[in-house]
Design a protein around this motif. Sequence first.
Motif, PDB file in Angstrom:
ATOM      1  N   SER A  28      51.688  -2.069  21.570  1.00 41.53           N
ATOM      2  CA  SER A  28      51.454  -3.228  22.421  1.00 41.53           C
ATOM      3  C   SER A  28      51.469  -4.507  21.591  1.00 41.53           C
ATOM      4  CB  SER A  28      50.112  -3.102  23.143  1.00 41.53           C
ATOM      5  OG  SER A  28      49.824  -4.278  23.854  1.00 41.53           O
ATOM      6  N   MET A  29      50.882  -4.433  20.366  1.00 39.35           N
ATOM      7  CA  MET A  29      50.852  -5.587  19.471  1.00 39.35           C
ATOM      8  C   MET A  29      51.162  -5.152  18.044  1.00 39.35           C
ATOM      9  SD  MET A  29      47.816  -8.182  20.658  1.00 39.35           S
ATOM     10  CE  MET A  29      48.580  -9.511  19.752  1.00 39.35           C
ATOM     11  N   LYS A  80      44.688  -0.314  23.821  1.00 42.31           N
ATOM     12  CA  LYS A  80      46.089  -0.557  23.455  1.00 42.31           C
ATOM     13  C   LYS A  80      46.394   0.102  22.109  1.00 42.31           C
ATOM     14  CE  LYS A  80      47.064  -3.551  26.846  1.00 42.31           C
ATOM     15  NZ  LYS A  80      45.753  -3.808  27.448  1.00 42.31           N
ATOM     16  N   THR A 133      46.725 -14.255  20.767  1.00 40.12           N
ATOM     17  CA  THR A 133      46.400 -14.134  22.189  1.00 40.12           C
ATOM     18  C   THR A 133      46.935 -15.310  22.995  1.00 40.12           C
ATOM     19  OG1 THR A 133      44.397 -12.868  21.715  1.00 40.12           O
ATOM     20  CG2 THR A 133      44.493 -14.000  23.828  1.00 40.12           C
ATOM     21  N   ASN A 187      54.754  -6.069  23.158  1.00 39.52           N
ATOM     22  CA  ASN A 187      54.348  -7.257  23.904  1.00 39.52           C
ATOM     23  C   ASN A 187      54.263  -8.490  23.011  1.00 39.52           C
ATOM     24  OD1 ASN A 187      51.826  -9.057  24.955  1.00 39.52           O
ATOM     25  ND2 ASN A 187      52.995  -8.231  26.678  1.00 39.52           N
ATOM     26  N   ARG A 188      53.622  -8.351  21.830  1.00 38.24           N
ATOM     27  CA  ARG A 188      53.440  -9.497  20.937  1.00 38.24           C
ATOM     28  C   ARG A 188      53.615  -9.080  19.482  1.00 38.24           C
ATOM     29  NH1 ARG A 188      50.433 -14.007  23.271  1.00 38.24           N
ATOM     30  NH2 ARG A 188      50.476 -13.670  25.522  1.00 38.24           N
ATOM     31  N   ARG A 204      43.773  -7.918  25.228  1.00 37.02           N
ATOM     32  CA  ARG A 204      45.013  -7.686  24.483  1.00 37.02           C
ATOM     33  C   ARG A 204      44.916  -6.464  23.575  1.00 37.02           C
ATOM     34  NH1 ARG A 204      49.071 -10.317  26.919  1.00 37.02           N
ATOM     35  NH2 ARG A 204      48.511 -12.504  27.359  1.00 37.02           N
ATOM     36  N   HIS A 205      43.691  -5.989  23.334  1.00 35.82           N
ATOM     37  CA  HIS A 205      43.511  -4.913  22.365  1.00 35.82           C
ATOM     38  C   HIS A 205      42.842  -3.668  22.938  1.00 35.82           C
ATOM     39  CE1 HIS A 205      43.805  -8.675  20.039  1.00 35.82           C
ATOM     40  NE2 HIS A 205      44.410  -7.944  19.137  1.00 35.82           N
ATOM     41  N   ILE A 255      40.606 -12.337  23.849  1.00 41.81           N
ATOM     42  CA  ILE A 255      41.183 -11.429  22.856  1.00 41.81           C
ATOM     43  C   ILE A 255      41.040  -9.969  23.281  1.00 41.81           C
ATOM     44  CG2 ILE A 255      40.993 -10.635  20.467  1.00 41.81           C
ATOM     45  CD1 ILE A 255      40.088 -13.462  19.735  1.00 41.81           C
ATOM     46  N   THR A 285      59.705  -9.686  23.843  1.00 40.65           N
ATOM     47  CA  THR A 285      58.559  -9.790  22.929  1.00 40.65           C
ATOM     48  C   THR A 285      58.219 -11.251  22.654  1.00 40.65           C
ATOM     49  OG1 THR A 285      59.203  -7.716  21.866  1.00 40.65           O
ATOM     50  CG2 THR A 285      57.694  -9.140  20.639  1.00 40.65           C
TER      51      THR A 285
END
Length: 642
Positions: A380-381, A304, A518, A422-423, A300-301, A297, A461
Motif C-alpha cells: 500500500s505504501m 496495510k 499522508t 498507493n503512495r 494510511r497504515h 496518518i 501511484t
Amino acid sequence: MGIKNLSNKMYEGDNILSLSDVRYLPRWIVMLIDAIILFFSLFFSYFILDKLNVRPPTEWPLGIKFLFVLMVNGLFMYVFRTFSGIIRHSTFVDLFKLFLACLCTLVTLSIFNYLYLYIGGSKLFLTPLFFIYAMVSFTLLFAFRLVVKEFFHVLRQLKARGDSNRILVLGISESSVAIARAILDNLNLPYDLIGFLTDRKDSESARLLGKEIISKDKLKAKSKAELNVDGVLIIKELLTRDELNSWVNILLEKDIKIFKSPTLQKFRPGDLANSIKEMQIEDLLNRKPIKIDNDAISPRHEDKIILVTGGAGSIGAEIVRQVAKFNPKTIVVLDQAETPLYQIELEMKQEFPHIHFEFILADISNERRIEPVFKKFQFSMVYHAAAYKHVPLIEKNPREAILVNVLGTKNLSMFSSKYKVNRFVMISTDKAVNPTNVMGASKRMAELFVQSLQNLEGNQTKFITTRFGNVLGSNGSVIPHFKKQIEAGGPITVTHKDIVRYFMTIPEACELVLQAGTMGKGGEIFVFDMGEPVKIVNLARRMIKLSGFRPDEDIKIIFTGLRPGEKLYEELLSDGAKTLPTPHSSILISKDSTVEFSVIKRYTQQITIAALKCENDDIVKLLKEIVPEFKSENSIYQTLDL
C-alpha cells in the motif's frame, strides 16, 4: 532488601551491614510496633488519670479493658491499613489514615460506653480517657513514622558524602519539588540534593524541604567552589527555549554539570535512576516541538502492507518503529546490510510482537531480486530510505552512488507504479539542492526520476519526495563522531571554522516523513522546517563543556579543511525555487523544476552503463548535464565545470 534477605546477607559472611540496604520493614513488624505504641498510650492515659486522682470504674478487670480498647483500635487500623505504607516514605495520606483510625476508635468506644451506661446503669470507662488516649496514641504513632523518615534522610545524607553528585534542582514549582522529594526518598541514587535554584529574588530567605534556595544572581556571583555544587537538575518541559539557553550558558561557563529529568509523572515505573541523565547536545539545539496529525496518518497504515527500504539504517529503522505504532498488517523491512538488518529484526520482534514483519536481505539495484518482492506483497505504501549518503566516500566512488541512489530508486519507483502502490515516499537530502558533490547530485537525479513518473500515462501511484538536512545521531553524523573524539581525549576535528549545518532529530524527521506522505497529492517535493542553522565549531565547544572539559585546554579543536565535495552552507531550496504552504507549519512544498520522463529515462540508461563500466568522469559529466546546477567544490571533478 527485606529482613530475610538481610539475614541471608549476614549469614553468608558479609559483616559490613548498611542500614540503607533495608528497603522496608515487613508489615508484621510495623503492626507489632504500632501495637506496643497503643499499649503504652493506653497505659500512659490511665497513669495521667491516676495522677489526677481520678479512679476509673471497676466493673471490668483492667486487663480486659486494655484488651478491648486495643482490639477496637487495632480493628480500625486494619480497616484503614495504616501499616501498609513504607514508613520512610510516609505522606499526608498516611497521617490522615492514622487520624481516621484514632477518631473512629474514639467514637466507637464512646458509643459503646454510653450504650453500656444505658443498659447496665453505669459506665465501663471514664469519657476523658478516650480523648487522652486518642491524642497520645495519634501523637506517638505519628512520631514513630516521623522519626523513621528523618532517620533515613540523615542516613542518606551521610551516605551521600561519598561519590554522589551534589546537585541543585532548578525551579521551586510543584513539579520541581516532586522530583526533589523523589531524590531525597531514594537512598540508592548517586545524587545528594543540597538545594534549589530559581530566578526569583524573593525566595532566598526561605527554605524548601529543609534545603537552601539559591537565586540566579547568587549563582552568577559565586564560583563553583563557593557554591560547593557539582550539578544542576533541569526539567526541560518547565522551561522555554530562551530560559533553557540562559541557564545552560551560565552553568557551562561555571563548569557545572547539567542533568535532565522528565516530570515525575513521566518517570518509568521503578526506574528513577535511569530517568535522570546528563544533558546532551541534542537537547540544546533550539528545536521547536513538532506535532503530527495521527488521525490522518493512521488510516494510511492500519491493516496495510508497508515496505521500508534501507530499513536497517538510522532513518529507515525509525520509520519502521513509527509505522509499527499504527498497527499495519505487515511491514517488510528491506536492506542489504546483513548485521544491522538482523539487529532491527530482534528489536522489532521484541517491541512489537503483535505485528507481522518480513525482513528481506536484498540490493535495490538488482531489479530481478526486487520485482518478486513487489509481486508477492502488493504494498500500500513504500518508504524509500535506502541510499548512500557519505559525501567524501561517494566522491571517490561515484559508481556506487549511481547504482544505489539512481538505479535503485528507478527500480523501486517503476515497480511501485507497475504494481499500483498507493503512495511512494522518497527520503532525499538538502545536499540535493544546488549540489556540490556526487552524492547530492545523484539524489537530485533520483528526485527528478521520481517526479517524472507522476504524470506518466497509466500511473496511479502518488510519488512524494521529502527533503531535510542532517539528523542527530544518525550513522556517521557529526555528533557521535565528536563524542568518540571527546572520549578519546581529543582533539575534535572540524573541517572549517565557518561551516554550518541544519539539524533535526531522527524521530521528528521521520514523523514529518509520515505526515508528508499522508498529505501529498503526488509529484511534490516537501521540505521541512529545520530550525536555525548551527555553527559546527560552536557545537563542538558546547559538547566539550557538557562533557565536563574546557575547550582548547582539556580538549583541542583543530580545523582540517573542507573535504571533497563539502560546502560551508547547506540549502533546502534551489535558487529561485518557490514554496507553497501546507496545513502543517513545519512542512513546505518546494516548486523545483522537473524533467520529462523520456528525458530522465534516457539519462538514467546512459549513466547506468557508465557506472557499470566504472567510467567515473563520464558518470559525473552526465550528472552535470541532467543536474545543471551541480558545481563541484574542493573536488577532482572541478575541471569538468570549466
